[in-house]
Design a protein around this motif. Structure first.
Motif, PDB file in Angstrom:
ATOM      1  N   HIS A  37       0.837  -1.193   0.000  1.00 43.31           N
ATOM      2  CA  HIS A  37       0.000   0.000   0.000  1.00 43.31           C
ATOM      3  C   HIS A  37       0.880   1.254   0.000  1.00 43.31           C
ATOM      4  O   HIS A  37       1.980   1.248   0.581  1.00 43.31           O
ATOM      5  CB  HIS A  37      -0.897  -0.019   1.252  1.00 43.31           C
ATOM      6  CG  HIS A  37      -1.969   1.016   1.251  1.00 43.31           C
ATOM      7  ND1 HIS A  37      -1.791   2.275   1.791  1.00 43.31           N
ATOM      8  CD2 HIS A  37      -3.244   0.979   0.786  1.00 43.31           C
ATOM      9  CE1 HIS A  37      -2.905   2.966   1.658  1.00 43.31           C
ATOM     10  NE2 HIS A  37      -3.799   2.209   1.053  1.00 43.31           N
ATOM     11  N   ALA A 105       0.599  -2.428   4.792  1.00 42.68           N
ATOM     12  CA  ALA A 105       0.097  -1.060   4.900  1.00 42.68           C
ATOM     13  C   ALA A 105       0.443  -0.515   6.273  1.00 42.68           C
ATOM     14  O   ALA A 105       0.730  -1.273   7.209  1.00 42.68           O
ATOM     15  CB  ALA A 105      -1.417  -1.031   4.691  1.00 42.68           C
ATOM     16  N   ARG A 119      -9.456   0.264  -0.634  1.00 41.22           N
ATOM     17  CA  ARG A 119      -8.131  -0.327  -0.384  1.00 41.22           C
ATOM     18  C   ARG A 119      -8.066  -1.751  -0.931  1.00 41.22           C
ATOM     19  O   ARG A 119      -7.097  -2.119  -1.600  1.00 41.22           O
ATOM     20  CB  ARG A 119      -7.858  -0.310   1.127  1.00 41.22           C
ATOM     21  CG  ARG A 119      -6.476  -0.794   1.522  1.00 41.22           C
ATOM     22  CD  ARG A 119      -6.186  -0.497   2.986  1.00 41.22           C
ATOM     23  NE  ARG A 119      -7.060  -1.228   3.898  1.00 41.22           N
ATOM     24  CZ  ARG A 119      -7.993  -0.666   4.654  1.00 41.22           C
ATOM     25  NH1 ARG A 119      -8.197   0.632   4.592  1.00 41.22           N
ATOM     26  NH2 ARG A 119      -8.726  -1.397   5.479  1.00 41.22           N
ATOM     27  N   ALA A 123      -5.913  -3.013  -4.304  1.00 38.44           N
ATOM     28  CA  ALA A 123      -4.938  -4.094  -4.185  1.00 38.44           C
ATOM     29  C   ALA A 123      -5.293  -5.251  -5.114  1.00 38.44           C
ATOM     30  O   ALA A 123      -4.413  -5.869  -5.728  1.00 38.44           O
ATOM     31  CB  ALA A 123      -4.867  -4.576  -2.734  1.00 38.44           C
TER      32      ALA A 123
END
Length: 236
Positions: A37, A105, A119, A123
């Protein structure tokens, strides 16, 4: 293979979950990068792979739709695909594979519940980008992704309420007219029910496509888009 033995085993476990047999074709460095991330590393993260993965999942969805519904109209394809590849849909698939446990992350980003959907979706797209670039084919993508896309397409067709109608309508108007629909919203002065506080109309090329009511401007626009989208499908 990665120098970090523990990380390598984690990624191998993920690939096994995807059901991929040809693990020797996977570029492990790219897959590792797909699970970093931006909050973990500003220099090396999944953002570029996400960009590629966005195109990969849209192509995969288009192929699945063409193969599953060869007689459907292009406008319907566009509307269906917009939902199949939405952040919420991709996040759902990502959760099935437990993607978050492999994602590196910062602690603050990992605990951000509001940003979880985007998120996971980002990903997931990055993973698709990494798998595609491993072979520059869909060899490592479609064998396991197709089933999820087919299920989602069936769900949408059976239960239109699952759809984000604004996204679907926008996808359709862009495919047909290369334009975005225009929404006109007004607040009702003497509304009786909170659900009818706002009235929205959606227009395209000086033609009203649909109208709807809602307790907020966004809800009214969504209702108008729903009416327009359903009418479009019925006309086809």
């Amino acid at each position: 293979m990665l120098d970090d033995v523990r990380r390598q085993k984690e990624l191998q476990t993920l690939v096994q979950k995807l059901g991929l047999a040809k693990t020797d074709r996977v570029n492990w460095s790219l897959l590792n990068l797909a699970l970093i991330h931006p909050s973990f590393s500003r220099e090396k993260n999944y953002q570029q792979l996400e960009f590629v993965g966005d195109a990969v999942v849209r192509l995969a969805a288009a192929e699945v739709l063409l193969e599953s519904y060869p007689n459907a109209m292009v406008g319907e394809f566009a509307a269906l695909r917009s939902i199949m590849v939405s952040d919420r849909s991709l996040a759902e698939i990502a959760e099935r594979y437990g993607i978050e446990r492999y994602l590196l992350a910062s602690s603050s980003a990992a605990l951000d519940k509001e940003g979880k959907i985007s998120r996971l979706a980002d990903a997931f797209e990055a993973i698709l980008g990494a798998l595609y670039l491993s072979t520059h084919t869909m060899e490592l993508v479609r064998p396991w992704l197709d089933e999820h896309l087919q299920i989602k397409a069936t769900e949408i067709l059976q239960d239109p309420a699952r759809q984000n109608y604004k996204d679907a309508l926008q996808e359709w108007t862009q495919a047909q007219y290369k334009k975005l629909p225009i929404y006109q919203v007004q607040e009702v002065v003497n509304f009786i029910h909170e659900e009818e506080r706002f009235i929205a109309e959606v227009w395209m090329n000086n033609q009203k496509l649909g109208a709807g009511k809602g307790r907020s401007k966004k809800a009214a626009e969504q209702a108008a888009a729903k009416e327009a989208f359903i009418l479009i499908l019925q006309a086809q």
